[in-house]
Design a protein around this motif. Sequence first.
Motif, PDB file in Angstrom:
ATOM      1  N   THR A  17      41.888 103.657  41.322  1.00  0.00           N
ATOM      2  CA  THR A  17      43.143 103.092  40.831  1.00  0.00           C
ATOM      3  C   THR A  17      43.225 103.114  39.313  1.00  0.00           C
ATOM      4  O   THR A  17      44.318 103.235  38.738  1.00  0.00           O
ATOM      5  CB  THR A  17      43.313 101.650  41.332  1.00  0.00           C
ATOM      6  N   ALA A  18      42.086 103.009  38.645  1.00  0.00           N
ATOM      7  CA  ALA A  18      42.080 103.015  37.182  1.00  0.00           C
ATOM      8  C   ALA A  18      42.637 104.332  36.646  1.00  0.00           C
ATOM      9  O   ALA A  18      43.448 104.348  35.708  1.00  0.00           O
ATOM     10  CB  ALA A  18      40.664 102.786  36.667  1.00  0.00           C
ATOM     11  N   TYR A  19      42.211 105.450  37.220  1.00  0.00           N
ATOM     12  CA  TYR A  19      42.721 106.751  36.783  1.00  0.00           C
ATOM     13  C   TYR A  19      44.243 106.833  36.959  1.00  0.00           C
ATOM     14  O   TYR A  19      44.957 107.341  36.097  1.00  0.00           O
ATOM     15  CB  TYR A  19      42.073 107.874  37.598  1.00  0.00           C
ATOM     16  N   PRO A  36      35.700  99.716  28.201  1.00  0.00           N
ATOM     17  CA  PRO A  36      35.138  98.410  28.583  1.00  0.00           C
ATOM     18  C   PRO A  36      36.158  97.522  29.305  1.00  0.00           C
ATOM     19  O   PRO A  36      35.799  96.793  30.229  1.00  0.00           O
ATOM     20  CB  PRO A  36      34.730  97.793  27.238  1.00  0.00           C
ATOM     21  N   LEU A  37      37.437  97.615  28.892  1.00  0.00           N
ATOM     22  CA  LEU A  37      38.471  96.810  29.540  1.00  0.00           C
ATOM     23  C   LEU A  37      38.663  97.231  30.995  1.00  0.00           C
ATOM     24  O   LEU A  37      38.722  96.384  31.896  1.00  0.00           O
ATOM     25  CB  LEU A  37      39.790  96.954  28.774  1.00  0.00           C
ATOM     26  N   PHE A  38      38.729  98.538  31.234  1.00  0.00           N
ATOM     27  CA  PHE A  38      38.895  99.010  32.606  1.00  0.00           C
ATOM     28  C   PHE A  38      37.644  98.724  33.440  1.00  0.00           C
ATOM     29  O   PHE A  38      37.748  98.523  34.655  1.00  0.00           O
ATOM     30  CB  PHE A  38      39.211 100.508  32.616  1.00  0.00           C
ATOM     31  N   ALA A  39      36.482  98.711  32.796  1.00  0.00           N
ATOM     32  CA  ALA A  39      35.252  98.378  33.517  1.00  0.00           C
ATOM     33  C   ALA A  39      35.279  96.929  33.996  1.00  0.00           C
ATOM     34  O   ALA A  39      34.766  96.610  35.080  1.00  0.00           O
ATOM     35  CB  ALA A  39      34.043  98.615  32.619  1.00  0.00           C
ATOM     36  N   VAL A  40      35.889  96.056  33.207  1.00  0.00           N
ATOM     37  CA  VAL A  40      35.996  94.653  33.598  1.00  0.00           C
ATOM     38  C   VAL A  40      37.036  94.486  34.704  1.00  0.00           C
ATOM     39  O   VAL A  40      36.832  93.740  35.669  1.00  0.00           O
ATOM     40  CB  VAL A  40      36.365  93.783  32.374  1.00  0.00           C
ATOM     41  N   ILE A  41      38.167  95.198  34.564  1.00  0.00           N
ATOM     42  CA  ILE A  41      39.252  95.080  35.541  1.00  0.00           C
ATOM     43  C   ILE A  41      38.859  95.693  36.888  1.00  0.00           C
ATOM     44  O   ILE A  41      39.209  95.167  37.949  1.00  0.00           O
ATOM     45  CB  ILE A  41      40.528  95.745  35.006  1.00  0.00           C
ATOM     46  N   PRO A  96      35.272 104.050  35.387  1.00  0.00           N
ATOM     47  CA  PRO A  96      36.580 103.398  35.270  1.00  0.00           C
ATOM     48  C   PRO A  96      37.544 104.100  34.309  1.00  0.00           C
ATOM     49  O   PRO A  96      38.691 103.685  34.195  1.00  0.00           O
ATOM     50  CB  PRO A  96      36.224 102.011  34.745  1.00  0.00           C
ATOM     51  N   LEU A  97      37.075 105.148  33.612  1.00  0.00           N
ATOM     52  CA  LEU A  97      37.935 105.848  32.662  1.00  0.00           C
ATOM     53  C   LEU A  97      37.923 107.341  32.952  1.00  0.00           C
ATOM     54  O   LEU A  97      36.859 107.948  33.120  1.00  0.00           O
ATOM     55  CB  LEU A  97      37.459 105.613  31.222  1.00  0.00           C
ATOM     56  N   TYR A  98      39.114 107.939  33.004  1.00  0.00           N
ATOM     57  CA  TYR A  98      39.236 109.391  33.205  1.00  0.00           C
ATOM     58  C   TYR A  98      38.770 110.095  31.935  1.00  0.00           C
ATOM     59  O   TYR A  98      39.332 109.896  30.852  1.00  0.00           O
ATOM     60  CB  TYR A  98      40.687 109.753  33.505  1.00  0.00           C
TER      61      TYR A  98
END
Length: 251
Positions: A216-218, A33-38, A45-47
């Motif tokens: 970039t998240a990965y 959820p944090l990476f989805a917001v960022i 947003p998550l590997y």
Amino acid sequence: MPAVSTRAWLHDPLPWALGALLALAFGMAHLKPLFAVIFPQLERPLYEQDSFIALLLAHVQLVALSSVASLLVGLAAGIFVTRAAGREFRGLVDALVAAGQAVPPVAVLALAVPVIGFGEVPALVALALYGLLPIVRSTIAGIEAVPAAALQAATGLGLGAAAKLWRVELPLAMPVLLAGVRTSVGINIGTAAIASTVGAKTLGSPIIVGLSGDNTAYVLQGAAVLGLLSWVVDMLFARLAKRGRRGQREP
């Protein structure tokens, strides 16, 4: 004493770094959820192709195996060229190990894959070659720095060549040798990330997938765990070196 020990532990970065590494490796999925917001523009947003704890363990295993191979070969080569029978080969050995690090690991992987195939084996070959130089040179430097007086005393005690090597030269050379191993392992931790380009599972997997897919998240997720791993291992080597120096000072 307990209060002092607790205070020292609180100011020690190693437990905190190790805790952060394990927390990220085991708990990365909870940060989705944090990476989805960022990164709201990213659909994923998550590997999630592999768990980060599995990637961490695979990365550590690859580095450990390649580093052991580098240590065995590098130590043997360093000892050989410091013996009377091998001194004439020192230039050749130095040139070979320097060439092993001069050639980029990507090139070694590209050459190894057609012969060995995809997976961990070509990565092991590339990393083992890449980690040789610091170990060979530190072995030679450490042995050559052993005081002549210590060697003369060993000879006076009747120690043979093998006993002198194992009981005098290598123990006295250990701090320098350990510094070379520390450098070699540090290099391999970072370099192992590119092994994912030939099918090996490492912490480089999310980084490479992220770079190729503009995610970039990965990249951040893989780099964070990889950076913490490198930091933790380097601090462990620093502790080991400090303990070794303290042991040498004790009578």
